[in-house]
Design a protein around this motif. Structure first.
Motif, PDB file in Angstrom:
ATOM      1  N   ASP A  76      12.638  11.733  13.358  1.00 29.52           N
ATOM      2  CA  ASP A  76      13.102  10.701  12.432  1.00 29.52           C
ATOM      3  C   ASP A  76      11.964  10.386  11.464  1.00 29.52           C
ATOM      4  OD1 ASP A  76      15.411  10.656  13.903  1.00 29.52           O
ATOM      5  OD2 ASP A  76      15.031   8.740  14.870  1.00 29.52           O
ATOM      6  N   TYR A  77      12.282  10.200  10.199  1.00 32.41           N
ATOM      7  CA  TYR A  77      11.234   9.941   9.217  1.00 32.41           C
ATOM      8  C   TYR A  77      11.667   8.860   8.230  1.00 32.41           C
ATOM      9  CZ  TYR A  77      14.144  12.939   6.266  1.00 32.41           C
ATOM     10  OH  TYR A  77      15.204  13.467   5.563  1.00 32.41           O
ATOM     11  N   TRP A  78      10.664   8.234   7.620  1.00 31.67           N
ATOM     12  CA  TRP A  78      10.854   7.189   6.619  1.00 31.67           C
ATOM     13  C   TRP A  78       9.924   7.495   5.446  1.00 31.67           C
ATOM     14  CZ3 TRP A  78      10.632   6.796  11.777  1.00 31.67           C
ATOM     15  CH2 TRP A  78      11.666   6.145  12.447  1.00 31.67           C
ATOM     16  N   CYS A  79      10.476   7.660   4.263  1.00 28.31           N
ATOM     17  CA  CYS A  79       9.689   7.973   3.064  1.00 28.31           C
ATOM     18  C   CYS A  79       9.635   6.737   2.170  1.00 28.31           C
ATOM     19  CB  CYS A  79      10.310   9.134   2.306  1.00 28.31           C
ATOM     20  SG  CYS A  79      10.416  10.657   3.272  1.00 28.31           S
ATOM     21  N   PHE A  80       8.436   6.336   1.822  1.00 27.10           N
ATOM     22  CA  PHE A  80       8.242   5.085   1.089  1.00 27.10           C
ATOM     23  C   PHE A  80       7.944   5.328  -0.388  1.00 27.10           C
ATOM     24  CE2 PHE A  80       7.659   3.841   5.400  1.00 27.10           C
ATOM     25  CZ  PHE A  80       7.981   2.498   5.470  1.00 27.10           C
ATOM     26  N   ARG A  81       8.379   4.387  -1.186  1.00 30.50           N
ATOM     27  CA  ARG A  81       7.941   4.318  -2.576  1.00 30.50           C
ATOM     28  C   ARG A  81       7.543   2.880  -2.866  1.00 30.50           C
ATOM     29  NH1 ARG A  81      12.150   2.277  -6.018  1.00 30.50           N
ATOM     30  NH2 ARG A  81      14.166   2.266  -4.959  1.00 30.50           N
ATOM     31  N   GLU A  82       6.548   2.734  -3.701  1.00 31.15           N
ATOM     32  CA  GLU A  82       6.150   1.406  -4.162  1.00 31.15           C
ATOM     33  C   GLU A  82       6.909   1.141  -5.447  1.00 31.15           C
ATOM     34  OE1 GLU A  82       1.954  -0.583  -4.175  1.00 31.15           O
ATOM     35  OE2 GLU A  82       2.261   0.398  -6.112  1.00 31.15           O
ATOM     36  N   GLU A  83       7.766   0.160  -5.385  1.00 30.77           N
ATOM     37  CA  GLU A  83       8.612  -0.180  -6.522  1.00 30.77           C
ATOM     38  C   GLU A  83       7.914  -1.239  -7.363  1.00 30.77           C
ATOM     39  OE1 GLU A  83      12.367  -2.293  -5.723  1.00 30.77           O
ATOM     40  OE2 GLU A  83      13.352  -0.591  -6.675  1.00 30.77           O
ATOM     41  N   LYS A  92       5.281  -5.950  -6.962  1.00 31.96           N
ATOM     42  CA  LYS A  92       5.417  -4.694  -6.232  1.00 31.96           C
ATOM     43  C   LYS A  92       6.027  -4.948  -4.864  1.00 31.96           C
ATOM     44  CE  LYS A  92       1.438  -2.611  -8.566  1.00 31.96           C
ATOM     45  NZ  LYS A  92       0.133  -1.919  -8.409  1.00 31.96           N
ATOM     46  N   ARG A  93       6.792  -3.974  -4.405  1.00 33.17           N
ATOM     47  CA  ARG A  93       7.334  -4.044  -3.051  1.00 33.17           C
ATOM     48  C   ARG A  93       7.544  -2.627  -2.532  1.00 33.17           C
ATOM     49  NH1 ARG A  93      13.654  -5.999  -3.977  1.00 33.17           N
ATOM     50  NH2 ARG A  93      14.343  -4.154  -5.138  1.00 33.17           N
ATOM     51  N   LEU A  94       7.487  -2.477  -1.203  1.00 31.55           N
ATOM     52  CA  LEU A  94       7.715  -1.186  -0.574  1.00 31.55           C
ATOM     53  C   LEU A  94       9.170  -1.057  -0.156  1.00 31.55           C
ATOM     54  CD1 LEU A  94       4.623  -0.573   1.765  1.00 31.55           C
ATOM     55  CD2 LEU A  94       5.190   0.620  -0.356  1.00 31.55           C
ATOM     56  N   VAL A  95       9.775   0.053  -0.484  1.00 35.61           N
ATOM     57  CA  VAL A  95      11.124   0.368  -0.026  1.00 35.61           C
ATOM     58  C   VAL A  95      11.096   1.795   0.503  1.00 35.61           C
ATOM     59  CG1 VAL A  95      12.279  -1.208  -1.622  1.00 35.61           C
ATOM     60  CG2 VAL A  95      11.801   1.131  -2.336  1.00 35.61           C
ATOM     61  N   THR A 121       6.517  -0.514 -16.416  1.00 38.61           N
ATOM     62  CA  THR A 121       6.455  -0.447 -14.957  1.00 38.61           C
ATOM     63  C   THR A 121       6.631   1.002 -14.516  1.00 38.61           C
ATOM     64  OG1 THR A 121       8.835  -0.874 -14.721  1.00 38.61           O
ATOM     65  CG2 THR A 121       7.356  -2.781 -14.639  1.00 38.61           C
ATOM     66  N   ALA A 122       6.112   1.329 -13.321  1.00 40.11           N
ATOM     67  CA  ALA A 122       6.208   2.701 -12.814  1.00 40.11           C
ATOM     68  C   ALA A 122       6.165   2.685 -11.289  1.00 40.11           C
ATOM     69  CB  ALA A 122       5.077   3.571 -13.364  1.00 40.11           C
ATOM     70  N   ASP A 123       7.203   3.227 -10.669  1.00 39.89           N
ATOM     71  CA  ASP A 123       7.199   3.392  -9.222  1.00 39.89           C
ATOM     72  C   ASP A 123       6.264   4.546  -8.849  1.00 39.89           C
ATOM     73  OD1 ASP A 123       9.208   1.533  -9.378  1.00 39.89           O
ATOM     74  OD2 ASP A 123      10.822   2.893  -8.806  1.00 39.89           O
ATOM     75  N   ARG A 124       5.873   4.586  -7.577  1.00 41.54           N
ATOM     76  CA  ARG A 124       5.051   5.708  -7.103  1.00 41.54           C
ATOM     77  C   ARG A 124       5.360   5.983  -5.639  1.00 41.54           C
ATOM     78  NH1 ARG A 124       0.652   4.643  -4.004  1.00 41.54           N
ATOM     79  NH2 ARG A 124       0.093   2.467  -3.638  1.00 41.54           N
ATOM     80  N   LEU A 125       5.082   7.213  -5.218  1.00 38.16           N
ATOM     81  CA  LEU A 125       5.219   7.570  -3.811  1.00 38.16           C
ATOM     82  C   LEU A 125       4.185   6.804  -2.997  1.00 38.16           C
ATOM     83  CD1 LEU A 125       5.684  11.438  -4.123  1.00 38.16           C
ATOM     84  CD2 LEU A 125       7.451   9.759  -3.607  1.00 38.16           C
ATOM     85  N   ALA A 126       4.576   6.344  -1.815  1.00 34.97           N
ATOM     86  CA  ALA A 126       3.684   5.472  -1.046  1.00 34.97           C
ATOM     87  C   ALA A 126       3.569   5.891   0.421  1.00 34.97           C
ATOM     88  CB  ALA A 126       4.163   4.023  -1.135  1.00 34.97           C
ATOM     89  N   GLY A 127       3.798   7.186   0.710  1.00 39.59           N
ATOM     90  CA  GLY A 127       3.558   7.680   2.055  1.00 39.59           C
ATOM     91  C   GLY A 127       4.814   7.793   2.901  1.00 39.59           C
ATOM     92  N   TYR A 128       4.615   8.185   4.142  1.00 37.37           N
ATOM     93  CA  TYR A 128       5.748   8.347   5.051  1.00 37.37           C
ATOM     94  C   TYR A 128       5.295   8.113   6.489  1.00 37.37           C
ATOM     95  CZ  TYR A 128       3.710  12.945   6.000  1.00 37.37           C
ATOM     96  OH  TYR A 128       2.842  13.956   6.344  1.00 37.37           O
ATOM     97  N   ALA A 129       6.268   7.898   7.337  1.00 41.75           N
ATOM     98  CA  ALA A 129       6.028   7.751   8.774  1.00 41.75           C
ATOM     99  C   ALA A 129       7.063   8.595   9.498  1.00 41.75           C
ATOM    100  CB  ALA A 129       6.143   6.289   9.202  1.00 41.75           C
ATOM    101  N   LEU A 130       6.711   9.076  10.683  1.00 42.25           N
ATOM    102  CA  LEU A 130       7.675   9.865  11.449  1.00 42.25           C
ATOM    103  C   LEU A 130       7.503   9.623  12.937  1.00 42.25           C
ATOM    104  CD1 LEU A 130       6.218  12.578  12.888  1.00 42.25           C
ATOM    105  CD2 LEU A 130       6.114  13.298  10.504  1.00 42.25           C
ATOM    106  N   ARG A 131       8.586   9.830  13.646  1.00 39.18           N
ATOM    107  CA  ARG A 131       8.604   9.782  15.106  1.00 39.18           C
ATOM    108  C   ARG A 131       9.316  11.032  15.613  1.00 39.18           C
ATOM    109  NH1 ARG A 131       9.865   3.710  14.714  1.00 39.18           N
ATOM    110  NH2 ARG A 131       8.046   2.693  15.624  1.00 39.18           N
ATOM    111  N   ILE A 132       8.817  11.605  16.704  1.00 43.05           N
ATOM    112  CA  ILE A 132       9.453  12.763  17.326  1.00 43.05           C
ATOM    113  C   ILE A 132       9.916  12.364  18.722  1.00 43.05           C
ATOM    114  CG2 ILE A 132       9.116  15.130  18.135  1.00 43.05           C
ATOM    115  CD1 ILE A 132       7.116  15.545  15.902  1.00 43.05           C
ATOM    116  N   PHE A 133      11.146  12.767  19.056  1.00 44.86           N
ATOM    117  CA  PHE A 133      11.759  12.434  20.340  1.00 44.86           C
ATOM    118  C   PHE A 133      12.125  13.708  21.091  1.00 44.86           C
ATOM    119  CE2 PHE A 133      12.547   9.100  17.302  1.00 44.86           C
ATOM    120  CZ  PHE A 133      12.348   7.921  18.005  1.00 44.86           C
TER     121      PHE A 133
END
Length: 250
Positions: A131-138, A163-166, A209-221
């Motif tokens: 499972d993964y979550w990809c973030f952008r800074e809005e 700014k906020r993370l989504v 204004t400009a959004d940008r990529l802000a990283g990701y997180a993942l979990r393996i099951f």
């Protein structure tokens, strides 16, 4: 390609109490012992009688004992992965929007993370789920575009974009991963918005204004649904995920 190494990894042991097993070798000799570890076809046993350790090929023992060793290894897997990624832009679109005299430019870029998972284990793995979550800074219009300046608020903060993370989330099945093997996953699309404010005869109103990529997180099951590995490109991303999950429950 960015690489993330983890010196600490998750070790999971069977929840059952360790019980001595009677091993029988190919010559019919008996040994009461507990499995301590397995590695590349070798098994380390602890003899019950005196606590002495023995390391032997698993094939030393009967077929039933070899199954017992394999079952123990499956229940006591030590998961160790290397995670790398690249980013790839797969699309872009530009739109113009007339705002009075000004012509604003909206740009939309579509990106994906390409995540590569490499097993650093000497055994093949199967039936895993990532499972993964990809973030952008809005980046949002500044407070100055929505309200009057508050008492004690500096003009720079008032005019600074908020700014906020989504994030977008997804899942990928890892059906089979060979020993020391790799697999790559393209994540769901992340759309970044850039706004370039136009000018009028009175000058420029509003802030780019400009959004940008802000990283990701993942979990393996594993196949039982137990989490066996997790990582994030930034320390606070799991907190963001947890916070969003709790908010959605309310």
């Amino acid at each position: 390609m960015k690489t993330f190494y983890f010196g600490l990894f998750l070790i999971f042991f069977s929840s059952l109490k360790v019980v001595a097993h009677e091993f029988t070798d190919q010559q019919g000799r008996k040994l009461q012992a507990e499995v301590v570890s397995t590695d590349a076809g070798q098994v380390t046993l602890k003899r019950v009688a005196d606590g002495r350790l023995f390391s032997l090929p698993a094939t030393t023992f009967s077929a039933a004992d070899q199954k017992h060793i394999a079952d123990w290894a499956a229940a006591n897997v030590r998961y160790d992965f290397k995670v790398e990624h690249t980013t790839k832009k797969i699309g872009e679109e530009k739109k113009k929007q007339q705002e009075g005299e000004a012509l604003d430019i909206h740009e939309y870029e579509t990106w994906v993370y390409q995540i590569k998972i490499t097993s650093r284990m000497k055994v093949a793995l199967s039936d895993l789920r990532m499972d993964y979550w990809c973030f952008r800074e809005e980046e949002l219009p500044p407070p100055s575009s929505k309200r009057s300046r508050r008492a004690g608020e500096s003009e720079s903060d008032w005019r600074k974009p908020e700014k906020r993370l989504v994030f977008v989330s997804g899942s990928a099945d890892i059906k089979a991963l060979p020993a020391s093997g790799s697999m790559a996953v393209d994540t769901k699309e992340i759309v970044l918005h850039k706004l370039k404010k136009g000018t009028t005869s009175m000058g420029k109103f509003g802030v780019d204004t400009a959004d940008r990529l802000a990283g990701y997180a993942l979990r393996i099951f594993d196949k039982s649904g137990k989490e066996v590995f997790k990582m994030a490109t930034k320390d606070d991303l799991f907190a963001q995920i947890n916070s969003s999950t709790e908010a959605s429950k309310k």
